[in-house]
Motif scaffolding. Structure first.
Motif, short mmCIF file in Angstrom:
data_model
loop_
_atom_site.label_atom_id
_atom_site.label_comp_id
_atom_site.label_asym_id
_atom_site.label_seq_id
_atom_site.Cartn_x
_atom_site.Cartn_y
_atom_site.Cartn_z
N ASP A 133 0.81 -1.22 0.00
CA ASP A 133 0.00 0.00 0.00
C ASP A 133 0.84 1.28 0.00
O ASP A 133 0.30 2.37 0.01
N ILE A 134 2.17 1.17 -0.03
CA ILE A 134 3.06 2.33 -0.03
C ILE A 134 3.73 2.43 -1.41
O ILE A 134 4.46 1.54 -1.82
N THR A 135 3.48 3.54 -2.08
CA THR A 135 4.06 3.73 -3.41
C THR A 135 5.27 4.66 -3.33
O THR A 135 5.44 5.41 -2.37
N ASP A 136 6.08 4.63 -4.37
CA ASP A 136 7.21 5.56 -4.45
C ASP A 136 6.72 7.01 -4.47
O ASP A 136 7.36 7.90 -3.91
N THR A 137 5.58 7.24 -5.09
CA THR A 137 5.01 8.58 -5.12
C THR A 137 4.68 9.06 -3.72
O THR A 137 4.96 10.21 -3.35
N ALA A 138 4.11 8.19 -2.90
CA ALA A 138 3.78 8.54 -1.52
C ALA A 138 5.05 8.85 -0.72
O ALA A 138 5.07 9.78 0.10
N ILE A 139 6.09 8.09 -0.96
CA ILE A 139 7.36 8.32 -0.26
C ILE A 139 7.95 9.67 -0.68
O ILE A 139 8.40 10.45 0.17
N LEU A 140 7.93 9.97 -1.96
CA LEU A 140 8.42 11.27 -2.44
C LEU A 140 7.62 12.43 -1.86
O LEU A 140 8.16 13.49 -1.55
N LYS A 141 6.31 12.23 -1.69
CA LYS A 141 5.48 13.28 -1.08
C LYS A 141 5.90 13.52 0.37
O LYS A 141 5.95 14.67 0.81
N LYS A 142 6.21 12.46 1.11
CA LYS A 142 6.67 12.61 2.49
C LYS A 142 7.97 13.40 2.55
O LYS A 142 8.16 14.28 3.38
N ILE A 143 8.88 13.05 1.67
CA ILE A 143 10.18 13.73 1.64
C ILE A 143 10.00 15.20 1.25
O ILE A 143 10.59 16.09 1.87
N THR A 144 9.16 15.45 0.26
CA THR A 144 8.91 16.82 -0.18
C THR A 144 8.26 17.63 0.94
O THR A 144 8.64 18.78 1.18
N GLU A 145 7.30 17.05 1.64
CA GLU A 145 6.64 17.74 2.76
C GLU A 145 7.67 18.11 3.83
O GLU A 145 7.66 19.22 4.36
#
Length: 98
Positions: free
Chosen positions: A81-93
């Motif tokens: 349920d964890i995508t690379d896009t979601a991870i990049l959003k966390k890092i960007t935030e």
């Protein structure tokens, strides 16, 4: 998915290092070794352990500068349920809040 990183005030002269890579490659192990901080949680297999951006500080005794080391969740997460896009959003935030 909301990020719950531990806020750290990053100073103008601080050196910020993001440690990024695939799941299971030793990002957290490297940070634990670098910072000598045993509170850095590390896994012992290829399953994802780090789920949030985590910040650790150390002092470079040679230059006197503060080093901020940022542990990030791994790409190609073993949780479906964890995508690379979601991870990049966390890092960007995290970066936008600094």
């Amino acid at each position: 998915m909301s990020s719950k990183f531990n806020p750290v005030a990053v100073g103008q002269n601080d050196v910020v290092n993001l440690v990024m890579g695939s799941t299971g490659t030793g990002k957290s192990s490297f940070i634990q070794l670098l910072t000598n901080n045993t509170s850095v949680k590390i896994g012992n297999n290829l399953d994802s352990l780090t789920s949030e951006v985590q910040v650790f500080r150390l002092l470079d005794h040679t230059s006197g500068r503060n080093i901020v080391v940022v542990d990030t969740p791994g790409f190609d997460d073993s949780r479906s349920d964890i995508t690379d896009t979601a991870i990049l959003k966390k890092i960007t935030e995290f970066l936008l809040n600094q």
